[in-house]
Design a protein around this motif. Structure first.
Motif, PDB file in Angstrom:
ATOM      1  N   HIS A  83       0.771  -1.057   0.094  1.00  0.00           N
ATOM      2  CA  HIS A  83      -0.156   0.079  -0.067  1.00  0.00           C
ATOM      3  C   HIS A  83       0.899   1.181   0.122  1.00  0.00           C
ATOM      4  O   HIS A  83       1.376   1.659   0.919  1.00  0.00           O
ATOM      5  CB  HIS A  83      -0.817  -0.077   1.202  1.00  0.00           C
ATOM      6  N   SER A 135      -2.180  -0.156  -5.379  1.00  0.00           N
ATOM      7  CA  SER A 135      -2.631  -0.781  -4.395  1.00  0.00           C
ATOM      8  C   SER A 135      -4.407  -0.347  -4.001  1.00  0.00           C
ATOM      9  O   SER A 135      -4.969  -1.211  -3.508  1.00  0.00           O
ATOM     10  CB  SER A 135      -1.960  -0.163  -2.992  1.00  0.00           C
ATOM     11  N   GLU A 178      -4.662  -4.270  -2.535  1.00  0.00           N
ATOM     12  CA  GLU A 178      -3.733  -4.075  -1.491  1.00  0.00           C
ATOM     13  C   GLU A 178      -3.255  -5.115  -0.906  1.00  0.00           C
ATOM     14  O   GLU A 178      -2.014  -4.960  -0.339  1.00  0.00           O
ATOM     15  CB  GLU A 178      -4.254  -2.951  -0.227  1.00  0.00           C
TER      16      GLU A 178
END
Length: 397
Positions: A153, A253, A257
């Motif tokens: 992320h 992401s 993610e």
């Protein structure tokens, strides 16, 4: 008569669960508190919450049955302890805690009191985890000897705005939160499939070089300058697990993610951003369609304070591998999120409290999802030295 649930924290994540618990047939009512009075009043009005408290302490002194913790991640452990000591059941967003002694205390309190503790780990309910558990139960993997879980992320994709929203003018102090202290989407994704636990870890952290004041030791509340980290774990059955926690990475992401890969002696599963495959010695099967969860309304007013890059995670449907029939009919048409997990998380906590059963991610399981990251971070601080990870055993039958 249903149970009452007091939600602590009126931030970006709470509204979805306020709606779900308000609709649940075994919940008599939801209540709310937040340290910011204006935010508390705004969210309570939007969600139709009639009972609010000026503080967490006021909520603990009330007759509410359960506490649901939606605060900043470094507060979870101490707040869960206080809630259990006050005689309340506890639902906590991840992580369980950021200190090993807090985790031990939570387990001790659950043993002593018989109260329910559940950590809201979304990856337990991801289509990838559900699918792999089904394959493992059918014997299709053979022996699983290696698995990888990633939480990939990037800060640029919504995290700056999220930390600014939750951290105020000093947000850079907390945006430097060590990646491995938020390990459960990566670790839990693997362990929810294998049912194992990690016994040893060696981890390498990557020092950040963006130079924007985030992941800067001189600013960081956590004295942290790691933005990315990779950990290698030994599992109790002799298998291997690798996890990645990445906050500076060229990867979409907002599309996916968390990623899972599982390798067995007879079959394997690999997941990328948009493609997922099942493989065995005969060939490759594209199972991407089984992982799909349709997005909901990304312009919904509940998401007004959520950066557009994060909204996909907060709105999703269910996948073909999810068992819709086990959910309350009252949840039909209500918002879901994080790959279909919100409905199951909300229902499993209520079911555990109402039926006096152990939730899937109970205190013992939560410890096994969280402790590996705590010790991985300590390993990274020591240049990758191998450390032993304590274990609190299985949950009582």
């Amino acid at each position: 008569m249903g149970i009452s649930i007091g939600v602590v924290g009126a931030g970006q994540f709470a509204p979805s669960f306020l709606r779900l618990w308000s609709a649940h047939p075994d919940v008599s009512g939801v209540r709310l508190t937040d340290v910011l009075p204006d935010r508390l009043a705004e969210v309570a009005a939007k969600q139709g919450v009639a009972v609010t408290y000026q503080s967490f302490e006021d909520m603990l002194e009330s007759d509410v049955d359960a506490i649901a913790i939606f605060t900043q991640r470094w507060f979870h452990g101490e707040m869960a302890i206080k809630a259990l000591e006050a005689g309340k059941h506890v639902y906590s967003t991840v992580p369980m805690a950021i200190e090993a002694d807090q985790i031990a205390r939570i387990i001790e309190l659950v043993k002593e009191t018989g109260l329910t503790y559940m950590m809201g780990e979304t990856s337990f309910y991801y289509p990838s985890s559900v699918y792999c558990r089904q394959r493992l139960a059918a014997g299709d993997f053979g022996r699983v000897f290696y698995a990888e879980g990633d939480y990939v992320h990037d800060m640029d994709l919504g995290f700056y705005a999220a930390y600014q929203y939750s951290g105020g003018e000093n947000w850079k102090q907390t945006a430097s939160f060590p990646p491995m202290l938020y390990p459960t989407h990566a670790v839990g994704n693997v362990l929810s499939v294998t049912g194992q636990h990690a016994t040893h870890v060696s981890c390498i952290g990557v020092q950040d070089d963006r130079g924007d004041g985030v992941f800067d030791k001189e600013i960081s509340q956590f004295d942290n300058d790691f933005s990315n980290a990779t950990a290698l774990f030994k599992l109790a059955d002799g298998g291997i697990m690798r996890t990645n926690e990445m906050r500076r990475v060229g990867y979409p992401s907002h599309i996916r993610e968390s990623r899972l890969r599982v390798f067995g002696t007879e079959g394997s599963f690999e997941q990328l951003a948009t493609t997922t495959v099942w493989q065995n010695k005969q060939g490759v099967e594209d199972v991407s369609h089984l992982m799909e969860t349709s997005a909901g309304d990304l312009n919904d007013e509940d998401l007004a304070n959520v950066d557009p890059a994060l909204r996909d995670a907060f709105r999703s449907g269910l996948s073909p591998v999810h068992d819709r029939t086990r959910l309350p009919a009252e949840f039909d048409g209500l918002h879901n999120g994080h790959e279909g997990s919100h409905h199951f998380l909300a229902d499993d906590f209520v079911r555990a409290v109402a039926d006096k059963t152990l939730p899937p991610v109970n205190a013992w399981v939560a410890a096994r999802y969280t402790l590996p990251g705590i010790y991985a971070h300590q390993s990274a601080l020591q240049g990758g030295v191998q450390l032993e990870i304590p274990d609190h055993g299985d949950a009582p039958a």
